[in-house]
Design an enzyme around this catalytic site. Sequence first.
Site, mmCIF file in Angstrom:
data_model
loop_
_atom_site.group_PDB
_atom_site.id
_atom_site.type_symbol
_atom_site.label_atom_id
_atom_site.label_comp_id
_atom_site.label_asym_id
_atom_site.label_seq_id
_atom_site.Cartn_x
_atom_site.Cartn_y
_atom_site.Cartn_z
ATOM 1 N N HIS A 73 7.674 70.922 90.729
ATOM 2 C CA HIS A 73 8.606 70.738 91.851
ATOM 3 C C HIS A 73 7.767 70.383 93.071
ATOM 4 O O HIS A 73 7.000 71.206 93.562
ATOM 5 C CB HIS A 73 9.412 72.022 92.091
ATOM 6 C CG HIS A 73 10.282 72.392 90.937
ATOM 7 N ND1 HIS A 73 11.553 71.891 90.770
ATOM 8 C CD2 HIS A 73 10.056 73.183 89.856
ATOM 9 C CE1 HIS A 73 12.079 72.374 89.640
ATOM 10 N NE2 HIS A 73 11.192 73.162 89.073
ATOM 11 N N LEU A 74 7.920 69.137 93.540
ATOM 12 C CA LEU A 74 7.095 68.689 94.676
ATOM 13 C C LEU A 74 7.770 68.919 96.025
ATOM 14 O O LEU A 74 7.149 68.807 97.064
ATOM 15 C CB LEU A 74 6.729 67.214 94.519
ATOM 16 C CG LEU A 74 5.570 66.918 93.568
ATOM 17 C CD1 LEU A 74 5.315 65.413 93.499
ATOM 18 C CD2 LEU A 74 4.296 67.637 93.977
ATOM 19 N N ARG A 75 9.061 69.175 96.019
ATOM 20 C CA ARG A 75 9.825 69.587 97.220
ATOM 21 C C ARG A 75 10.077 68.497 98.248
ATOM 22 O O ARG A 75 10.876 68.700 99.160
ATOM 23 C CB ARG A 75 9.145 70.769 97.928
ATOM 24 C CG ARG A 75 8.847 71.970 97.043
ATOM 25 C CD ARG A 75 10.100 72.510 96.409
ATOM 26 N NE ARG A 75 9.874 73.831 95.818
ATOM 27 C CZ ARG A 75 10.651 74.359 94.887
ATOM 28 N NH1 ARG A 75 11.708 73.688 94.446
ATOM 29 N NH2 ARG A 75 10.412 75.544 94.397
ATOM 30 N N ASN A 105 15.213 68.260 92.050
ATOM 31 C CA ASN A 105 15.978 69.145 92.951
ATOM 32 C C ASN A 105 15.403 69.185 94.367
ATOM 33 O O ASN A 105 15.048 70.226 94.896
ATOM 34 C CB ASN A 105 16.123 70.550 92.363
ATOM 35 C CG ASN A 105 14.795 71.233 92.102
ATOM 36 O OD1 ASN A 105 13.756 70.579 92.014
ATOM 37 N ND2 ASN A 105 14.809 72.542 92.005
ATOM 38 N N ASP A 163 17.096 70.069 86.245
ATOM 39 C CA ASP A 163 16.334 71.315 86.295
ATOM 40 C C ASP A 163 16.565 72.115 87.576
ATOM 41 O O ASP A 163 16.670 71.566 88.667
ATOM 42 C CB ASP A 163 14.842 71.073 86.128
ATOM 43 C CG ASP A 163 14.109 72.400 86.007
ATOM 44 O OD1 ASP A 163 14.403 73.142 85.069
ATOM 45 O OD2 ASP A 163 13.300 72.711 86.901
ATOM 46 N N HIS A 190 17.269 72.412 81.248
ATOM 47 C CA HIS A 190 17.104 73.766 81.786
ATOM 48 C C HIS A 190 18.201 74.594 81.131
ATOM 49 O O HIS A 190 19.375 74.434 81.458
ATOM 50 C CB HIS A 190 17.244 73.712 83.315
ATOM 51 C CG HIS A 190 17.396 75.049 83.980
ATOM 52 N ND1 HIS A 190 16.454 75.536 84.863
ATOM 53 C CD2 HIS A 190 18.364 75.989 83.917
ATOM 54 C CE1 HIS A 190 16.852 76.728 85.314
ATOM 55 N NE2 HIS A 190 18.009 77.025 84.754
ATOM 56 N N HIS A 243 10.789 75.215 79.940
ATOM 57 C CA HIS A 243 10.390 76.629 80.127
ATOM 58 C C HIS A 243 11.024 77.647 79.185
ATOM 59 O O HIS A 243 11.792 78.511 79.605
ATOM 60 C CB HIS A 243 10.597 77.060 81.577
ATOM 61 C CG HIS A 243 11.874 76.613 82.244
ATOM 62 N ND1 HIS A 243 13.117 76.832 81.700
ATOM 63 C CD2 HIS A 243 12.093 75.977 83.417
ATOM 64 C CE1 HIS A 243 14.036 76.344 82.509
ATOM 65 N NE2 HIS A 243 13.443 75.818 83.560
ATOM 66 N N ASP A 316 5.696 74.506 85.622
ATOM 67 C CA ASP A 316 6.916 74.818 86.382
ATOM 68 C C ASP A 316 6.531 75.216 87.814
ATOM 69 O O ASP A 316 7.067 76.183 88.381
ATOM 70 C CB ASP A 316 7.768 75.901 85.720
ATOM 71 C CG ASP A 316 9.189 75.948 86.290
ATOM 72 O OD1 ASP A 316 9.521 75.136 87.190
ATOM 73 O OD2 ASP A 316 9.972 76.804 85.843
ATOM 74 N N HIS A 320 7.034 77.901 97.293
ATOM 75 C CA HIS A 320 7.991 78.327 98.317
ATOM 76 C C HIS A 320 7.245 78.733 99.576
ATOM 77 O O HIS A 320 6.056 79.073 99.532
ATOM 78 C CB HIS A 320 8.818 79.517 97.822
ATOM 79 C CG HIS A 320 9.832 79.150 96.794
ATOM 80 N ND1 HIS A 320 10.911 78.345 97.071
ATOM 81 C CD2 HIS A 320 9.929 79.462 95.479
ATOM 82 C CE1 HIS A 320 11.627 78.189 95.967
ATOM 83 N NE2 HIS A 320 11.053 78.851 94.985
HETATM 84 ZN ZN LIG Z 1 14.265 75.076 85.222
#
Ligand SMILES: [Zn+2]
Length: 437
Positions: A73-75, A105, A163, A190, A243, A316, A320
Amino acid sequence: MNYLLKGARVVDPSQELDSGPLDILVENGRIARIEEKIFKTIAAARRSKIADLTLLDLKGMVITPGLIDMHTHLREPGFEYKETIESGSQAALAGGFTSLACMPNTKPVNDNRAVTEFIKRKSLECGLVHIYPIAAITKGSEGKQLAEFGDLKDAGAIALSDDGKPVMDAGIMRRALEYAASLGMPVISHCEDLHLSEGGTMHEGIAATRLGLAGIPGIAEDVMVSRDIILADFTQTAVHIAHVSTKEAVALVRDAKKRGIKVTAETAPHYFSLTDEFLAEYDTNGKVNPPLRTHDDVRAIKEGLRDGTIDVIASDHAPHGRTDKEVEFDYAAFGISGLETSLALGLRLVEEGILTIGQLIAGMATEPARILQIPGGTLKVGSAADLTVIDLGKVWRVAPSAFRSRGRNTPFSGWEMRGKAVLTMVGGEIRYREGAI
Ligand SMILES: [Zn+2]
């Protein structure tokens, strides 16, 4: 710049190679030769006609194909305070990764070509690692309406996933598998039944009862893994399970593979390194979705990796900010910042005798490339020189304050690790190095 990487043990599962000492000649960004003693003497190397040849003595080191993380997740766009494409790429390099696939996401969700193109453009501007966008299965990842897969593929998306959320509607998932297969795009699922997991913050079991926290039962994952296997079988398409965290999910995937169903699976390092007992102090760094499970689950995940049921170890990576994690357990965000600890946690399985180093690198490079159908995962002569140099003996301590990722949220803070990527090369260029290398 060209390089002669001298005297390392070379581990490349794509060629079933694990031997050394070998020399690797990197010329014009590609693997040109892998042989014992390419040049008899250093003087001979200097006399060769290869321009700008730099010699690196890598005695005692291991060279592998550049690691590929298929679940990051690179955000960016939208949550740059958690991570950016640049900081995530830097974290990847320090973790030994040369390529990563990033989940959709973001804000806005990567469900249209404008977002996909933004990520591609930004990653090229950074010029650090290869970044492959994964686009959303449904618009806004809301599970209601399929995104425009063809358009997303044209824009550069290499796979599809909602995901962070499941696709709850089995009819939509069926159509997604069929549509994606017609375009040759992998679907990553997911697996979580939201009705079963609703309100939960950790694994449902004794530890949750003791802590007075609402549980997420293992069956929330299992029923969806089961559903997706049935859908993949019925539609004769492939599905990749993200995952995997439960014993039952491992058994379901093992059984499906035996029956010839096109299912592949990944797990993340925290699922074979920690159990729900970690949460005894309400440490939100261990709050992750799916949640940390039990000793039985950990044993099953390890066995799944050993026997090949689980194909891939993915980070994964879910960085944050402090404000997301330094709150009451119920309100804390799910996720672990994983890019900088994944390799070392994987190497613990090698030390425990569960995996060979070849199996580990297969799960962290060769298999992700195969499943996503992207370049890399190999040191075959002629391929791009994406490679990782690992010092297996390097002892280091996890210090989140030293992370290159903006996400300092790790349950492994203070852990003593053995083995680290000390040089990461992308396209024949050294993008990361540390120590005396
Ligand atoms: Zn997930």
